[in-house]
Design a protein around this motif. Structure first.
Motif, PDB file in Angstrom:
ATOM      1  N   GLU A  48      56.970  15.927  55.430  1.00 41.50           N
ATOM      2  CA  GLU A  48      55.769  16.252  55.041  1.00 41.50           C
ATOM      3  C   GLU A  48      54.707  16.224  56.208  1.00 41.50           C
ATOM      4  OE1 GLU A  48      53.184  17.451  52.322  1.00 41.50           O
ATOM      5  OE2 GLU A  48      54.387  15.713  51.559  1.00 41.50           O
TER       6      GLU A  48
ATOM      7  N   ASN B 100      53.329  24.137  44.071  1.00 40.07           N
ATOM      8  CA  ASN B 100      52.640  23.145  45.245  1.00 40.07           C
ATOM      9  C   ASN B 100      51.715  23.849  45.958  1.00 40.07           C
ATOM     10  OD1 ASN B 100      54.247  20.637  45.030  1.00 40.07           O
ATOM     11  ND2 ASN B 100      56.021  21.814  46.164  1.00 40.07           N
TER      12      ASN B 100
ATOM     13  N   ASP C 141      60.642  24.019  48.086  1.00 38.05           N
ATOM     14  CA  ASP C 141      59.976  23.696  46.991  1.00 38.05           C
ATOM     15  C   ASP C 141      58.439  24.403  46.654  1.00 38.05           C
ATOM     16  OD1 ASP C 141      59.327  22.188  44.850  1.00 38.05           O
ATOM     17  OD2 ASP C 141      58.945  20.236  45.754  1.00 38.05           O
TER      18      ASP C 141
ATOM     19  N   LYS D 252      52.269   9.034  49.606  1.00 44.36           N
ATOM     20  CA  LYS D 252      53.485   9.175  49.744  1.00 44.36           C
ATOM     21  C   LYS D 252      54.339   8.102  50.263  1.00 44.36           C
ATOM     22  CE  LYS D 252      52.827  13.623  48.317  1.00 44.36           C
ATOM     23  NZ  LYS D 252      53.378  14.616  48.881  1.00 44.36           N
TER      24      LYS D 252
ATOM     25  N   SER E 229      59.468  11.836  43.511  1.00 40.46           N
ATOM     26  CA  SER E 229      58.934  10.640  44.440  1.00 40.46           C
ATOM     27  C   SER E 229      58.003   9.852  44.263  1.00 40.46           C
ATOM     28  CB  SER E 229      58.340  11.627  45.824  1.00 40.46           C
ATOM     29  OG  SER E 229      57.434  12.213  45.318  1.00 40.46           O
TER      30      SER E 229
ATOM     31  N   ASP F 133      52.486  19.455  49.557  1.00 38.82           N
ATOM     32  CA  ASP F 133      53.968  18.659  49.548  1.00 38.82           C
ATOM     33  C   ASP F 133      54.905  19.676  50.154  1.00 38.82           C
ATOM     34  OD1 ASP F 133      52.887  17.046  47.624  1.00 38.82           O
ATOM     35  OD2 ASP F 133      53.278  18.129  45.863  1.00 38.82           O
TER      36      ASP F 133
END
Length: 264
Positions: A54, A145, A138, A40, A24, A157
């Motif tokens: 998010e 993260n 993730d 972001k 990203s 994240d």
């Protein structure tokens, strides 16, 4: 119900450097409130869907008592980044004009290392429950993260969560089903209190909390993909997904417990 969360909006003033982690391409940036943020971009990767994930994932984590950096809306002016020499970054900035998302930068924080730091079973179980609930893929050994800052563990994240919103047609199946990818969770081996956490967390998150978070999602993010006719329809799906998943929490807890048994 028009309840919303009170999220601040900052104006991005200076692009400091890219944080080349994952696909990203977030960046460290200065804002007009005097603080630094991890920015972001709406023009990156999964675009607005990553920002929505998010926002929802981070604020649900906060409601459950986890430490999460402050999340803010970040306004990017159309003139921003014109002097940027890197063409890839310049294209990203051009494609992200308008409202983006940012997290307060935790200066001096270090990445969580599962080898160097043991996490208590209860906290491990809480984080595994959260990620199974929001279907976050993730938080693995490859990419934890999590950060350690001021001796506390902070979660970051959540943009890869909510797999269902990449295929709206089967959101009900995602809501009621298990989450097989929990088997790769970095904290699963020590998550030995999932039943206790499930009982407690299921009673903390309220419908009002969920509505407040969902109503905070900017309309322009919701309608960017044009997958539904109105933002209200999309908000309703997010709300119903979360409420249904919460009511079906025993399913993803059972999946996590079964996955853990194969590891220990």
């Amino acid at each position: 119900m028009n309840k919303k969360m009170d999220l601040r909006t900052v104006n991005v003033q200076r692009y400091i450097l890219p944080l080349r982690e994952g696909g990203s391409l977030p960046a460290l940036a200065d804002a007009d409130d005097g603080f630094k943020y991890v920015l972001k971009f709406r023009g990156a990767g999964q675009r607005e869907k990553a920002l929505i994930a998010e926002l929802i994932g981070g604020e649900i984590a906060r409601i459950l008592g986890f430490k999460v950096p402050e999340i803010v809306f970040a306004q990017l002016d159309e003139a921003f980044g014109r002097s940027e020499g890197d063409e890839e970054i310049q294209d990203l900035l051009k494609g992200s004009q308008g409202l983006n998302l940012a997290l307060h930068f935790l200066s001096g924080a270090i990445n969580y290392d599962p080898v160097a730091l043991d996490i208590p079973s209860r906290l491990s179980s809480e984080i595994v429950w959260l990620d199974a609930f929001i279907t976050n893929v993730d938080r693995s050994f490859r990419n934890t993260n999590m950060l350690v800052w001021n001796k506390d563990l902070w979660l970051i994240d959540h943009g890869a969560a909510f797999l269902f919103h990449h295929s709206w047609s089967n959101w009900e199946k995602h809501a009621t089903g298990p989450f097989p990818m929990i088997k790769d969770h970095v904290l699963l081996p020590t998550a030995g209190q999932l039943d206790e956490v499930n009982e407690r967390f299921s009673n903390i998150i309220t419908e009002s909390d969920i509505i407040g978070i969902i109503n905070t999602i900017p309309e322009e993010w919701l309608m960017a993909s044009r997958e539904m006719d109105t933002p209200e329809e999309m908000r309703a799906v997010y709300k119903n997904f979360l409420l249904t998943r919460l009511a079906s929490s025993s399913q993803f807890v059972k999946e996590a417990k079964n996955a853990r048994e194969t590891l220990i």
